[in-house]
Design a protein around this motif. Structure first.
Motif, mmCIF file in Angstrom:
data_model
loop_
_atom_site.group_PDB
_atom_site.id
_atom_site.type_symbol
_atom_site.label_atom_id
_atom_site.label_comp_id
_atom_site.label_asym_id
_atom_site.label_seq_id
_atom_site.Cartn_x
_atom_site.Cartn_y
_atom_site.Cartn_z
ATOM 1 N N ASP A 1 -11.042 17.904 5.135
ATOM 2 C CA ASP A 1 -10.426 16.603 5.367
ATOM 3 C C ASP A 1 -11.291 15.479 4.801
ATOM 4 N N LYS A 2 -12.599 15.623 4.961
ATOM 5 C CA LYS A 2 -13.519 14.610 4.436
ATOM 6 C C LYS A 2 -13.443 14.558 2.915
ATOM 7 N N GLN A 3 -13.367 15.725 2.280
ATOM 8 C CA GLN A 3 -13.268 15.773 0.825
ATOM 9 C C GLN A 3 -11.975 15.120 0.349
ATOM 10 N N ARG A 4 -10.877 15.499 0.975
ATOM 11 C CA ARG A 4 -9.578 14.972 0.567
ATOM 12 C C ARG A 4 -9.472 13.471 0.797
ATOM 13 N N SER A 5 -9.957 13.005 1.936
ATOM 14 C CA SER A 5 -9.867 11.573 2.229
ATOM 15 C C SER A 5 -10.751 10.762 1.291
ATOM 16 N N SER A 6 -11.953 11.258 1.012
ATOM 17 C CA SER A 6 -12.859 10.546 0.101
ATOM 18 C C SER A 6 -12.266 10.467 -1.294
ATOM 19 N N TYR A 7 -11.684 11.568 -1.741
ATOM 20 C CA TYR A 7 -11.059 11.621 -3.066
ATOM 21 C C TYR A 7 -9.880 10.650 -3.139
ATOM 22 N N TYR A 8 -9.010 10.717 -2.155
ATOM 23 C CA TYR A 8 -7.807 9.877 -2.134
ATOM 24 C C TYR A 8 -8.168 8.399 -2.001
ATOM 25 N N ASN A 9 -9.050 8.079 -1.068
ATOM 26 C CA ASN A 9 -9.409 6.682 -0.825
ATOM 27 C C ASN A 9 -10.098 6.057 -2.032
ATOM 28 N N TYR A 10 -10.907 6.850 -2.724
ATOM 29 C CA TYR A 10 -11.645 6.344 -3.886
ATOM 30 C C TYR A 10 -10.712 6.021 -5.050
ATOM 31 N N TYR A 11 -9.804 6.955 -5.347
ATOM 32 C CA TYR A 11 -8.974 6.789 -6.529
ATOM 33 C C TYR A 11 -7.731 5.925 -6.307
ATOM 34 N N THR A 12 -7.255 5.799 -5.090
ATOM 35 C CA THR A 12 -6.002 5.079 -4.858
ATOM 36 C C THR A 12 -6.180 3.705 -4.225
ATOM 37 N N CYS A 13 -7.345 3.431 -3.654
ATOM 38 C CA CYS A 13 -7.575 2.184 -2.918
ATOM 39 C C CYS A 13 -6.644 2.087 -1.705
ATOM 40 N N LYS A 14 -6.125 3.218 -1.265
ATOM 41 C CA LYS A 14 -5.348 3.293 -0.029
ATOM 42 C C LYS A 14 -6.111 4.189 0.946
ATOM 43 N N LYS A 15 -5.557 4.398 2.124
ATOM 44 C CA LYS A 15 -6.232 5.215 3.127
ATOM 45 C C LYS A 15 -5.475 6.513 3.347
ATOM 46 N N TRP A 16 -6.167 7.616 3.112
ATOM 47 C CA TRP A 16 -5.587 8.948 3.281
ATOM 48 C C TRP A 16 -5.153 9.152 4.728
ATOM 49 N N GLY A 17 -3.905 9.568 4.921
ATOM 50 C CA GLY A 17 -3.404 9.839 6.260
ATOM 51 C C GLY A 17 -2.838 8.635 6.988
ATOM 52 N N ASP A 18 -3.062 7.424 6.478
ATOM 53 C CA ASP A 18 -2.525 6.217 7.098
ATOM 54 C C ASP A 18 -1.023 6.163 6.811
ATOM 55 N N SER A 19 -0.223 5.969 7.831
ATOM 56 C CA SER A 19 1.232 5.985 7.660
ATOM 57 C C SER A 19 1.711 4.953 6.647
ATOM 58 N N ARG A 20 0.959 3.865 6.489
ATOM 59 C CA ARG A 20 1.357 2.813 5.546
ATOM 60 C C ARG A 20 1.153 3.239 4.089
#
Length: 209
Positions: A159-178
């Motif tokens: 989960d930490k890997q996926r969230s760090s990857y997603y948050n870094y490249y998208t400027c959004k928050k992984w798992g946040d409903s928004r």
């Protein structure tokens, strides 16, 4: 009407892949998970192993990128990509492949920031699948044949890997409903019910157009 694209983000052990598989089967369209890595390697000219090594993992080591950059090829080794860290090249190559696939066919794409790559595509429905931690631990423990303690460690690390990857490249928050069009909790409903909801949501989207 364009191709119908479904992107599915997921927590480890949430059953997100099962939802994606059932959805693709119900619709008779292709599912892209690891298959996306092979396609991106083919499109870019990079070695497939490079995509596997960087798969939804943030690369913090500049030295690693510098060394591995020796093995890259294709258009992404040419200017202006020549001085770019390898992990950025890999992301852009994968980004291009996701957009290419979406332009050619209806499909289900699992993870890999596909929702971000297709953010401007009006026919893309982005979904995030999550579940209660206890349920996730039980699923991973059974699937991987490990203790629940080990399963919990695996979940937290991935989960930490996926969230760090997603948050870094998208400027959004992984798992946040928004960050998504739809979020589903498989601790409350079955994967089959998730598919029903996704298809009903798609129908409502089409009616609003």
């Amino acid at each position: 009407m364009g191709n119908h694209i479904y992107t599915i983000g997921r927590e480890l052990g949430s059953g997100g892949y099962t939802v994606a598989k059932l959805l693709a089967e119900r619709l008779g369209i292709r599912l892209y998970d690891k298959e996306l890595l092979a396609q991106a390697a083919k499109d870019s000219g990079f070695c497939e192993e490079i995509f596997e090594n960087h798969d939804e993992r943030p690369t913090n080591s500049f030295l690693y990128s510098l060394v591995m950059d020796t093995y890259t090829g294709g258009n992404y080794s040419a200017a202006p990509f020549l001085d770019m860290p390898l992990n950025h090249k890999v992301f852009l190559a994968q980004f291009d492949t996701i957009k290419k696939i979406a332009s050619e066919e209806s499909c289900v794409i699992v993870g890999r920031c596909a929702d971000y790559a297709l953010a401007s595509n009006p026919d893309c429905l982005s979904i995030f699948v999550h579940a209660d931690m206890d349920d996730r631990i039980r699923r991973v423990s059974k699937r991987e044949d490990v203790t629940e303690s080990k399963a919990k460690d695996m979940i937290q690390k991935r989960d930490k890997q996926r969230s760090s990857y997603y948050n870094y490249y998208t400027c959004k928050k992984w798992g946040d409903s928004r960050s998504y069009d739809l979020t589903l909790n498989t601790s409350k409903i079955t994967p089959e019910a998730c598919v029903d909801i996704i298809l009903d949501f798609r129908k409502k989207m089409e009616q609003k157009k």
